[in-house]
Motif scaffolding. Structure first.
Motif, PDB file in Angstrom:
ATOM      1  N   LEU A 106       0.885  -1.158   0.000  1.00  0.00           N
ATOM      2  CA  LEU A 106       0.000   0.000   0.000  1.00  0.00           C
ATOM      3  C   LEU A 106       0.921   1.205   0.000  1.00  0.00           C
ATOM      4  O   LEU A 106       1.707   1.389   0.935  1.00  0.00           O
ATOM      5  CB  LEU A 106      -0.904  -0.010   1.226  1.00  0.00           C
ATOM      6  CG  LEU A 106      -1.660  -1.322   1.495  1.00  0.00           C
ATOM      7  CD1 LEU A 106      -2.507  -1.201   2.745  1.00  0.00           C
ATOM      8  CD2 LEU A 106      -2.490  -1.730   0.302  1.00  0.00           C
ATOM      9  N   VAL A 107       0.842   2.014  -1.027  1.00  0.00           N
ATOM     10  CA  VAL A 107       1.851   3.042  -1.279  1.00  0.00           C
ATOM     11  C   VAL A 107       1.261   4.437  -1.146  1.00  0.00           C
ATOM     12  O   VAL A 107       0.220   4.733  -1.725  1.00  0.00           O
ATOM     13  CB  VAL A 107       2.453   2.861  -2.692  1.00  0.00           C
ATOM     14  CG1 VAL A 107       3.560   3.871  -2.944  1.00  0.00           C
ATOM     15  CG2 VAL A 107       2.958   1.436  -2.887  1.00  0.00           C
ATOM     16  N   GLY A 108       1.967   5.277  -0.404  1.00  0.00           N
ATOM     17  CA  GLY A 108       1.573   6.671  -0.244  1.00  0.00           C
ATOM     18  C   GLY A 108       2.500   7.584  -1.011  1.00  0.00           C
ATOM     19  O   GLY A 108       3.572   7.175  -1.461  1.00  0.00           O
ATOM     20  N   GLY A 109       2.095   8.820  -1.150  1.00  0.00           N
ATOM     21  CA  GLY A 109       2.922   9.819  -1.813  1.00  0.00           C
ATOM     22  C   GLY A 109       3.990  10.346  -0.871  1.00  0.00           C
ATOM     23  O   GLY A 109       4.068   9.961   0.300  1.00  0.00           O
ATOM     24  N   GLU A 155       2.581  10.007   7.508  1.00  0.00           N
ATOM     25  CA  GLU A 155       1.705   9.835   8.667  1.00  0.00           C
ATOM     26  C   GLU A 155       0.532   8.917   8.328  1.00  0.00           C
ATOM     27  O   GLU A 155       0.156   8.045   9.116  1.00  0.00           O
ATOM     28  CB  GLU A 155       1.179  11.175   9.163  1.00  0.00           C
ATOM     29  CG  GLU A 155       0.304  11.030  10.388  1.00  0.00           C
ATOM     30  CD  GLU A 155      -0.161  12.370  10.950  1.00  0.00           C
ATOM     31  OE1 GLU A 155      -1.132  12.340  11.719  1.00  0.00           O
ATOM     32  OE2 GLU A 155       0.439  13.407  10.635  1.00  0.00           O
ATOM     33  N   ARG A 156      -0.045   9.068   7.156  1.00  0.00           N
ATOM     34  CA  ARG A 156      -1.161   8.214   6.748  1.00  0.00           C
ATOM     35  C   ARG A 156      -0.690   6.765   6.605  1.00  0.00           C
ATOM     36  O   ARG A 156      -1.381   5.841   7.016  1.00  0.00           O
ATOM     37  CB  ARG A 156      -1.747   8.736   5.437  1.00  0.00           C
ATOM     38  CG  ARG A 156      -2.951   7.989   4.915  1.00  0.00           C
ATOM     39  CD  ARG A 156      -4.167   8.023   5.861  1.00  0.00           C
ATOM     40  NE  ARG A 156      -4.589   9.313   6.287  1.00  0.00           N
ATOM     41  CZ  ARG A 156      -5.503  10.070   5.700  1.00  0.00           C
ATOM     42  NH1 ARG A 156      -6.113   9.644   4.616  1.00  0.00           N
ATOM     43  NH2 ARG A 156      -5.830  11.253   6.191  1.00  0.00           N
ATOM     44  N   VAL A 157       0.490   6.565   6.048  1.00  0.00           N
ATOM     45  CA  VAL A 157       1.058   5.215   5.916  1.00  0.00           C
ATOM     46  C   VAL A 157       1.225   4.592   7.302  1.00  0.00           C
ATOM     47  O   VAL A 157       0.859   3.436   7.523  1.00  0.00           O
ATOM     48  CB  VAL A 157       2.394   5.263   5.148  1.00  0.00           C
ATOM     49  CG1 VAL A 157       3.160   3.956   5.275  1.00  0.00           C
ATOM     50  CG2 VAL A 157       2.149   5.600   3.680  1.00  0.00           C
ATOM     51  N   GLY A 172      11.626   4.561   4.135  1.00  0.00           N
ATOM     52  CA  GLY A 172      11.240   5.929   3.803  1.00  0.00           C
ATOM     53  C   GLY A 172       9.896   6.334   4.377  1.00  0.00           C
ATOM     54  O   GLY A 172       9.537   7.504   4.364  1.00  0.00           O
ATOM     55  N   GLY A 173       9.131   5.365   4.898  1.00  0.00           N
ATOM     56  CA  GLY A 173       7.833   5.659   5.495  1.00  0.00           C
ATOM     57  C   GLY A 173       6.723   5.905   4.497  1.00  0.00           C
ATOM     58  O   GLY A 173       5.694   6.481   4.846  1.00  0.00           O
ATOM     59  N   LEU A 216      -3.157   0.440  12.286  1.00  0.00           N
ATOM     60  CA  LEU A 216      -4.492  -0.131  12.291  1.00  0.00           C
ATOM     61  C   LEU A 216      -4.443  -1.612  11.912  1.00  0.00           C
ATOM     62  O   LEU A 216      -5.079  -2.442  12.554  1.00  0.00           O
ATOM     63  CB  LEU A 216      -5.407   0.631  11.330  1.00  0.00           C
ATOM     64  CG  LEU A 216      -6.825   0.088  11.207  1.00  0.00           C
ATOM     65  CD1 LEU A 216      -7.564   0.176  12.542  1.00  0.00           C
ATOM     66  CD2 LEU A 216      -7.573   0.836  10.120  1.00  0.00           C
ATOM     67  N   LEU A 217      -3.668  -1.950  10.891  1.00  0.00           N
ATOM     68  CA  LEU A 217      -3.565  -3.349  10.469  1.00  0.00           C
ATOM     69  C   LEU A 217      -2.951  -4.222  11.557  1.00  0.00           C
ATOM     70  O   LEU A 217      -3.392  -5.354  11.778  1.00  0.00           O
ATOM     71  CB  LEU A 217      -2.769  -3.457   9.172  1.00  0.00           C
ATOM     72  CG  LEU A 217      -3.494  -2.935   7.936  1.00  0.00           C
ATOM     73  CD1 LEU A 217      -2.540  -2.836   6.764  1.00  0.00           C
ATOM     74  CD2 LEU A 217      -4.698  -3.798   7.614  1.00  0.00           C
TER      75      LEU A 217
END
Length: 145
Positions: free
Chosen positions: A7-10, A15-17, A107-108, A23-24
């Motif tokens: 699941l990849v964020g920008g 923080e969202r990642v 890298g988060g 949560l998982l």
């Protein structure tokens, strides 16, 4: 069998990642057995994304429409996830898969989730919905036998 899903964020979504990963892990550790507990622990952006819960009669009618739908996945996506329906996929009652290891890259910006399962392909639409609702995208999906 194991499927590894990214699941990849920008670049500005570390923080969202982290929230998704936490949560998982909580769902894995607590089995997703208590919808109210999950909602209390969920980030606000997730708790507000669920469709209203349905009555038993509404659930039965939904199931009839789902069975008749030419594209069941599209029908599910258009209907939205109720909290109880979504949490079920992370509970011990879900016989299709369970969450294994969850890790965030250095890298988060990427959550890597191991799904343990017997059947292939693995129906992980609940995980995909979490990513999309959180503004992330589903990256690579690798099956390991």
């Amino acid at each position: 069998m194991r499927t590894i899903v990214e699941l990849v964020g920008g670049p500005d979504q570390a923080e969202r990642v982290r929230e998704v990963a936490e949560l998982l892990v909580a769902l894995r550790e607590h089995g997703g057995d208590d919808v109210e507990r999950v909602l209390r622990a969920a980030p606000r952006w997730l708790a507000g994304a669920f469709a209203p819960e349905r009555t038993v009669e509404e659930d039965e009618a939904w199931l009839v429409r789902w069975r008749a739908a030419p594209d069941r996945l599209a029908f599910e996506r258009a209907s939205g996830w109720t909290a109880s329906g979504w949490v079920h996929w992370f509970s011990p009652e879900n016989e299709f898969w369970s969450v294994g290891d969850v890790r965030v890259d250095e890298g988060g910006h990427r959550v890597v989730v191991d799904l343990e399962h017997d059947d292939d392909p693995v129906p992980f639409e609940a995980l995909r919905w979490l990513a999309l609702t959180g503004g992330l995208r589903v990256g690579d999906e690798v099956r390991v036998r």
